[in-house]
Design a protein around this motif. Structure first.
Motif, PDB file in Angstrom:
ATOM      1  N   ARG A 128      38.941  48.927  32.459  1.00  0.00           N
ATOM      2  CA  ARG A 128      40.036  48.072  32.933  1.00  0.00           C
ATOM      3  C   ARG A 128      40.299  48.398  34.398  1.00  0.00           C
ATOM      4  NH1 ARG A 128      45.119  47.500  29.229  1.00  0.00           N
ATOM      5  NH2 ARG A 128      45.525  49.630  29.908  1.00  0.00           N
ATOM      6  N   THR A 129      40.408  47.374  35.201  1.00  0.00           N
ATOM      7  CA  THR A 129      40.644  47.546  36.626  1.00  0.00           C
ATOM      8  C   THR A 129      41.754  46.622  37.094  1.00  0.00           C
ATOM      9  OG1 THR A 129      39.022  45.862  37.278  1.00  0.00           O
ATOM     10  CG2 THR A 129      38.219  48.132  37.069  1.00  0.00           C
ATOM     11  N   VAL A 130      42.378  46.998  38.205  1.00  0.00           N
ATOM     12  CA  VAL A 130      43.254  46.108  38.964  1.00  0.00           C
ATOM     13  C   VAL A 130      42.735  46.139  40.392  1.00  0.00           C
ATOM     14  CG1 VAL A 130      45.565  45.733  39.888  1.00  0.00           C
ATOM     15  CG2 VAL A 130      45.270  46.431  37.508  1.00  0.00           C
ATOM     16  N   THR A 131      42.365  44.971  40.909  1.00  0.00           N
ATOM     17  CA  THR A 131      41.781  44.873  42.244  1.00  0.00           C
ATOM     18  C   THR A 131      42.714  44.124  43.174  1.00  0.00           C
ATOM     19  OG1 THR A 131      39.520  44.885  41.367  1.00  0.00           O
ATOM     20  CG2 THR A 131      39.817  44.017  43.588  1.00  0.00           C
ATOM     21  N   PHE A 132      42.979  44.732  44.326  1.00  0.00           N
ATOM     22  CA  PHE A 132      43.751  44.069  45.376  1.00  0.00           C
ATOM     23  C   PHE A 132      42.830  43.896  46.581  1.00  0.00           C
ATOM     24  CE2 PHE A 132      47.136  44.393  48.831  1.00  0.00           C
ATOM     25  CZ  PHE A 132      47.507  43.073  48.705  1.00  0.00           C
ATOM     26  N   SER A 133      42.726  42.670  47.082  1.00  0.00           N
ATOM     27  CA  SER A 133      41.801  42.364  48.172  1.00  0.00           C
ATOM     28  C   SER A 133      42.422  41.326  49.096  1.00  0.00           C
ATOM     29  CB  SER A 133      40.479  41.825  47.615  1.00  0.00           C
ATOM     30  OG  SER A 133      40.670  40.525  47.066  1.00  0.00           O
ATOM     31  N   PRO A 134      41.858  41.127  50.287  1.00  0.00           N
ATOM     32  CA  PRO A 134      42.391  40.095  51.188  1.00  0.00           C
ATOM     33  C   PRO A 134      42.404  38.701  50.570  1.00  0.00           C
ATOM     34  CG  PRO A 134      40.934  41.568  52.399  1.00  0.00           C
ATOM     35  CD  PRO A 134      40.798  41.926  50.943  1.00  0.00           C
ATOM     36  N   GLU A 135      41.477  38.442  49.642  1.00  0.00           N
ATOM     37  CA  GLU A 135      41.438  37.132  48.986  1.00  0.00           C
ATOM     38  C   GLU A 135      42.686  36.859  48.160  1.00  0.00           C
ATOM     39  OE1 GLU A 135      37.223  38.283  49.886  1.00  0.00           O
ATOM     40  OE2 GLU A 135      38.950  39.306  49.008  1.00  0.00           O
ATOM     41  N   ASP A 136      43.455  37.911  47.868  1.00  0.00           N
ATOM     42  CA  ASP A 136      44.635  37.723  47.020  1.00  0.00           C
ATOM     43  C   ASP A 136      45.738  36.923  47.686  1.00  0.00           C
ATOM     44  OD1 ASP A 136      43.658  38.932  44.783  1.00  0.00           O
ATOM     45  OD2 ASP A 136      44.479  40.905  45.236  1.00  0.00           O
ATOM     46  N   LEU A 137      45.661  36.720  48.967  1.00  0.00           N
ATOM     47  CA  LEU A 137      46.640  35.864  49.624  1.00  0.00           C
ATOM     48  C   LEU A 137      46.599  34.456  49.026  1.00  0.00           C
ATOM     49  CD1 LEU A 137      48.746  36.339  51.827  1.00  0.00           C
ATOM     50  CD2 LEU A 137      47.120  35.411  53.495  1.00  0.00           C
ATOM     51  N   ALA A 138      45.435  34.076  48.498  1.00  0.00           N
ATOM     52  CA  ALA A 138      45.297  32.756  47.857  1.00  0.00           C
ATOM     53  C   ALA A 138      46.121  32.650  46.589  1.00  0.00           C
ATOM     54  CB  ALA A 138      43.824  32.479  47.552  1.00  0.00           C
ATOM     55  N   LEU A 139      46.507  33.774  45.987  1.00  0.00           N
ATOM     56  CA  LEU A 139      47.378  33.707  44.819  1.00  0.00           C
ATOM     57  C   LEU A 139      48.720  33.082  45.171  1.00  0.00           C
ATOM     58  CD1 LEU A 139      46.761  37.219  43.193  1.00  0.00           C
ATOM     59  CD2 LEU A 139      45.891  35.001  42.419  1.00  0.00           C
TER      60      LEU A 139
END
Length: 405
Positions: free
Chosen positions: A113-124
């Motif tokens: 199980r992972t939780v990933t935070f990335s620059p693409e998350d701004l699209a959320l």
């Protein structure tokens, strides 16, 4: 939970990689485009069977090859399991757990199980509803891996039903006035029943995830941006107006009879929307048309939140997910993909506080100085070189305890 070993073959820019990992913080440092994100992308893929960067598997297979392999040995509460996925160009992917083949690749879900935070998350925050649906479905699957099968069954029904609405449009418009129309309507009735059944189960899983996630998101946002308006999330369904308003309220505790109520509501709405769906040739009712609404104060975040507020909200969704998944008794692996350079001091500090307390954190950064000093880490250097087999990434290290690279 932590990844003890990661092995890659022909995954993105890596022809081979055999990496030993430990609990705590591990940082992969290297110039953009040299392959550091490909490492954590592989970890995320083994967790969710999807990439946080692309929507299909094809880009994950190294150019000039037909198969990529990613494997991870995961330690959870003292127990070790090794999961492996073969990604095949033009053929079905295959998965193994401890070298034993799986009937379906999704059987590995839940091992890591992972939780990933990335620059693409701004699209959320700023992107289309599909981004938020995907986020919610991945979270629901992490909380209950059986959700993956529910989602796959529902997606299949929507594809088949939409194909019928498009291919039999003329017959459906003629309706029972012709034998062909009557047959098409009967077939549509069958697909309506399937959509109601699978859609109700998927919607119930999403509503349960939103109910559990909502307080964690609000708390995370309050800690990151205490001077901002309060943040809260709410699920928007195509069944709004058919089910009572409070049914979609995240404060409502899901109940055992929800699925039956939702099935009935789907039948009511599908009947009401039938003529419009036939006219447009597509399915307009169901979770594939829903959204996770993000609110700041009395208004929506999308289109009205500032750049800083949008980053805070994206970060809150991930930190809220991490906090929720920890309540099950095991930390997920926290993946921070090239995000510290994007954050101001307040948001860096909030993220570093969570990372310092996590069992395992995997971080990528273009510059080592982007990593907060309080995160003592094992560091690896990543660089790529051009060869006769194309661009290939290499790894050097480890350097322990934050020593300079």
């Amino acid at each position: 939970m932590f990844v003890r070993a990661l092995t890659l073959r022909d995954f993105r820019s890596w022809d081979t990689l055999a990496l030993e990992l430990t609990p705590g913080c591990t940082v992969f440092v290297g110039p953009n485009g040299h392959g550091k994100t490909n490492i954590v992308e592989a970890v995320g893929y083994l967790s969710t069977l999807s990439s946080h960067r692309v929507s299909s598997d094809a880009p994950l297979i190294r150019a000039g090859t037909e198969q990529a392999v990613a494997s991870a040995t995961v330690v959870n509460a003292g127990r070790e399991l090794t999961v492996e996925v073969e990604l095949n160009d033009g053929k079905a992917n295959r998965a193994r757990i401890n070298r034993s083949p799986c009937r379906r690749t999704r059987e590995i879900l839940g091992v890591l199980r992972t939780v990933t935070f990335s620059p693409e998350d701004l699209a959320l925050v700023r992107g289309e509803p599909g981004e938020r649906r995907r986020f919610l479905d991945e979270l629901a699957t992490s909380l209950r891996p059986a959700t993956a099968g529910i989602r796959a069954d529902y997606d299949k029904v929507v594809r088949q039903r939409s194909a019928l609405l498009k291919s039999a449009a003329g017959a459906l418009r003629r309706g029972s006035r012709s034998d062909e129309g009557a047959s098409a309507l009967a077939t549509l009735d069958v697909w309506d029943a399937h959509l109601a059944q699978h859609g109700a189960h998927l919607l119930a899983e999403r509503l349960s995830a939103v109910h559990r996630l909502a307080p964690h998101v609000s708390e995370a946002y309050r800690s990151i941006a205490p001077q901002s308006r309060p943040a809260y999330i709410r699920y928007r369904s195509t069944l709004a107006g058919v089910v009572p308003d409070e049914f979609l309220d995240p404060a409502r505790e899901p109940e055992g009879g929800d699925v039956d109520l939702l099935i009935d509501a789907f039948h009511v709405e599908l009947s009401r929307m039938r003529s419009r769906e036939i006219e447009r040739g597509t399915s307009l009712v169901g979770p594939h048309r829903d959204d996770l609404e993000l609110h700041l104060g009395d208004g929506p975040a999308k289109g009205f939140a500032s750049h800083g507020e949008s980053w805070s909200y994206a970060l809150s969704l991930r930190l809220g997910s991490f906090a929720l998944m920890r309540t099950d008794g095991s930390d997920p692996v926290l993946v921070l993909d090239d995000v510290f350079a994007e954050l101001d001091r307040t948001r860096r500090a909030a993220l570093a506080t969570v990372a310092a307390d996590a069992e395992q954190v995997l971080i990528t950064a273009a510059v080592a100085d982007d990593i907060p000093a309080e995160l003592r880490a094992t560091r690896f250097a990543v660089e790529a070189r051009d060869t006769d087999r194309g661009r290939v990434s290499t790894l050097t290290g480890p350097i322990v305890d934050g020593s300079d690279l």
